[in-house]
Design a protein around this motif. Sequence first.
Motif, PDB file in Angstrom:
ATOM      1  N   UNK A 142      14.393   9.622   8.171  1.00  0.00           N
ATOM      2  CA  UNK A 142      15.102  10.223   7.041  1.00  0.00           C
ATOM      3  C   UNK A 142      16.494   9.602   6.950  1.00  0.00           C
ATOM      4  N   UNK A 143      16.900   9.235   5.743  1.00  0.00           N
ATOM      5  CA  UNK A 143      18.270   8.785   5.515  1.00  0.00           C
ATOM      6  C   UNK A 143      19.118   9.941   4.991  1.00  0.00           C
ATOM      7  N   UNK A 144      18.683  10.552   3.908  1.00  0.00           N
ATOM      8  CA  UNK A 144      19.401  11.676   3.292  1.00  0.00           C
ATOM      9  C   UNK A 144      18.359  12.640   2.731  1.00  0.00           C
ATOM     10  N   UNK A 145      18.568  13.932   2.973  1.00  0.00           N
ATOM     11  CA  UNK A 145      17.660  14.938   2.424  1.00  0.00           C
ATOM     12  C   UNK A 145      18.472  16.111   1.884  1.00  0.00           C
ATOM     13  N   UNK A 146      18.087  16.582   0.709  1.00  0.00           N
ATOM     14  CA  UNK A 146      18.597  17.821   0.130  1.00  0.00           C
ATOM     15  C   UNK A 146      17.412  18.762  -0.024  1.00  0.00           C
ATOM     16  N   UNK A 147      17.492  19.930   0.599  1.00  0.00           N
ATOM     17  CA  UNK A 147      16.351  20.832   0.625  1.00  0.00           C
ATOM     18  C   UNK A 147      16.469  21.917  -0.438  1.00  0.00           C
ATOM     19  N   UNK A 148      15.343  22.561  -0.720  1.00  0.00           N
ATOM     20  CA  UNK A 148      15.313  23.613  -1.734  1.00  0.00           C
ATOM     21  C   UNK A 148      16.173  24.812  -1.339  1.00  0.00           C
ATOM     22  N   UNK A 149      16.408  25.007  -0.027  1.00  0.00           N
ATOM     23  CA  UNK A 149      17.237  26.132   0.408  1.00  0.00           C
ATOM     24  C   UNK A 149      18.704  25.743   0.588  1.00  0.00           C
ATOM     25  N   UNK A 150      19.103  24.590   0.005  1.00  0.00           N
ATOM     26  CA  UNK A 150      20.511  24.247  -0.054  1.00  0.00           C
ATOM     27  C   UNK A 150      21.096  23.611   1.182  1.00  0.00           C
ATOM     28  N   UNK A 151      20.305  22.802   1.879  1.00  0.00           N
ATOM     29  CA  UNK A 151      20.826  22.127   3.064  1.00  0.00           C
ATOM     30  C   UNK A 151      20.840  20.611   2.854  1.00  0.00           C
ATOM     31  N   UNK A 152      21.870  19.970   3.410  1.00  0.00           N
ATOM     32  CA  UNK A 152      21.928  18.512   3.499  1.00  0.00           C
ATOM     33  C   UNK A 152      21.511  18.125   4.912  1.00  0.00           C
ATOM     34  N   UNK A 153      20.622  17.139   5.032  1.00  0.00           N
ATOM     35  CA  UNK A 153      20.130  16.720   6.352  1.00  0.00           C
ATOM     36  C   UNK A 153      20.139  15.203   6.456  1.00  0.00           C
ATOM     37  N   UNK A 154      20.402  14.734   7.665  1.00  0.00           N
ATOM     38  CA  UNK A 154      20.226  13.325   7.988  1.00  0.00           C
ATOM     39  C   UNK A 154      19.865  13.242   9.466  1.00  0.00           C
ATOM     40  N   UNK A 155      19.557  12.057   9.956  1.00  0.00           N
ATOM     41  CA  UNK A 155      19.172  11.913  11.357  1.00  0.00           C
ATOM     42  C   UNK A 155      19.629  10.580  11.921  1.00  0.00           C
ATOM     43  N   UNK A 156      19.808  10.565  13.233  1.00  0.00           N
ATOM     44  CA  UNK A 156      20.033   9.332  13.985  1.00  0.00           C
ATOM     45  C   UNK A 156      18.762   9.054  14.768  1.00  0.00           C
ATOM     46  N   UNK A 157      18.057   8.003  14.401  1.00  0.00           N
ATOM     47  CA  UNK A 157      16.787   7.647  15.039  1.00  0.00           C
ATOM     48  C   UNK A 157      16.921   6.247  15.604  1.00  0.00           C
ATOM     49  N   UNK A 158      16.810   6.110  16.904  1.00  0.00           N
ATOM     50  CA  UNK A 158      16.930   4.789  17.545  1.00  0.00           C
ATOM     51  C   UNK A 158      16.309   4.877  18.929  1.00  0.00           C
ATOM     52  N   UNK A 159      16.158   3.703  19.563  1.00  0.00           N
ATOM     53  CA  UNK A 159      15.481   3.660  20.854  1.00  0.00           C
ATOM     54  C   UNK A 159      13.981   3.699  20.635  1.00  0.00           C
ATOM     55  N   UNK A 160      13.273   2.826  21.304  1.00  0.00           N
ATOM     56  CA  UNK A 160      11.828   2.716  21.094  1.00  0.00           C
ATOM     57  C   UNK A 160      11.124   2.447  22.407  1.00  0.00           C
ATOM     58  N   UNK A 161       9.977   3.113  22.591  1.00  0.00           N
ATOM     59  CA  UNK A 161       9.048   2.762  23.661  1.00  0.00           C
ATOM     60  C   UNK A 161       7.648   3.136  23.208  1.00  0.00           C
ATOM     61  N   UNK A 162       6.619   2.471  23.750  1.00  0.00           N
ATOM     62  CA  UNK A 162       5.251   2.796  23.344  1.00  0.00           C
ATOM     63  C   UNK A 162       4.847   4.182  23.838  1.00  0.00           C
ATOM     64  N   UNK A 163       3.940   4.804  23.106  1.00  0.00           N
ATOM     65  CA  UNK A 163       3.380   6.087  23.512  1.00  0.00           C
ATOM     66  C   UNK A 163       2.056   5.825  24.220  1.00  0.00           C
ATOM     67  N   UNK A 164       2.027   5.942  25.554  1.00  0.00           N
ATOM     68  CA  UNK A 164       0.769   5.683  26.272  1.00  0.00           C
ATOM     69  C   UNK A 164      -0.276   6.737  25.941  1.00  0.00           C
ATOM     70  N   UNK A 165      -1.555   6.404  26.075  1.00  0.00           N
ATOM     71  CA  UNK A 165      -2.617   7.384  25.829  1.00  0.00           C
ATOM     72  C   UNK A 165      -2.449   8.601  26.740  1.00  0.00           C
ATOM     73  N   UNK A 166      -2.696   9.773  26.180  1.00  0.00           N
ATOM     74  CA  UNK A 166      -2.632  11.039  26.929  1.00  0.00           C
ATOM     75  C   UNK A 166      -1.256  11.315  27.519  1.00  0.00           C
ATOM     76  N   UNK A 167      -0.222  10.764  26.890  1.00  0.00           N
ATOM     77  CA  UNK A 167       1.145  10.950  27.393  1.00  0.00           C
ATOM     78  C   UNK A 167       1.885  11.928  26.480  1.00  0.00           C
TER      79      UNK A 167
END
Length: 413
Positions: A221-246
């Motif tokens: 998400x970069x920018x979100x405006x919700x129906x209940x009047x909230x502004x939202x954003x996120x910091x998303x970074x860092x990556x690793x694989x998701x192993x099976x059954x993990x």
Amino acid sequence: MPGNVLRWPNPAQAVPERLRQLVAFALLHKLPVALWRLPNATAPQLCLSFSAEAALTGLPPALEATAPAGFTFFPFRDSDHNPALFLPADVLFDAARPNELRVQEAAAGAPDILPQLREYLASSQNTAASSPILPWAVSPQPAPHAATQEEYTALVERGVRAIEKGKVQKVVSSRAARWPLPADFDALAAFTALQERYPRAFVSLVSAPGAGTWLGATPEVLVELTADGRFCTMALAGTQPLPPDHQPQHAIWRQKEIEEQALVARYIVSCFKQLRLREYEETGPRTVVAGELLHLRTDFSVNLRAVPFPTLATDMLRLLHPTSAVGGMPRQAALEFLQKHEGYDRAYYSGFLGPVNLPAPGVTQLFVNLRCFQVRPQEAILYAGTGLTADSDPAKEWQETELKLTTAGAILT
């Protein structure tokens, strides 16, 4: 959004057929069209504009509730090569209400296009809509250079040296990859496959003159405006694989990923400070799943009913893009490094996209255009990037891009 509601002429027609019919009409008339499915939703939506010229804005969209409704498709860097687009919602189709079409009869181009659309939808002879081969828009720009592992290694090493010398704190390097399209490739079927494979992602298919055709499933998400009047954003970074059954909560993060994600979160806080906003909520970081990958995520939220700041979303959008998660920090220094050394045009990769004031005024959801690919006549151009810090290992950064390419690329194999 205001507008006239038309009843679908053939009530027995299935939703995928209706979507294909609307897309086929747009492509045959060289009109811009966007199809998307929001995270954790089941019903896709479609926006069609009656004028390709009206979609060319050159500017980020205004996000206030009084601003026009439509779909924005914005490049990493605005340029003549990659025009900024805002597709007015002259026609809006929501699969949650499959018998309705919301139409703006006063829109530019409507007197000519709308009668043709009515006739097209009512006709049982429009064979173009039943064919998997549709005249998708193709970017007029040449296909970008696809970096070899040696070239990408050299780029990472340059980035690390720039960090060590104090020229940048962080830089996000990226590369393009060219994959052949399957002989029977159908972009609409690929859109459906992405929806099924990534229920928590924002899944999109955009086709517009001048921009080409793009498919993607982004988690950010970069920018979100919700129906209940909230502004939202996120910091998303860092990556690793998701192993099976993990389980995500069992993930162990290296200092490199923790530092990379913290820089993105601090940049968002600095944007709030530039706007002299202190009343925000911060949650995280926490580990989240995105396809076959894990990321670190911090969420930020502002209650706009308690903090009267009607232009907050528009102001934050213009401060955030391109975020430090796709460019680096300090922003200008990192962007100058990428312009000089990255070696290709990102176009709409790591730009942003999403519905504005849809399905109602005051509701907007914009996403960073990651895990995406551009469709060309015989091939797909895929894109992936990695955030570099002083601890980056070129071999691991290459492997991270390989993992990210498989997110959208999985439907091409």
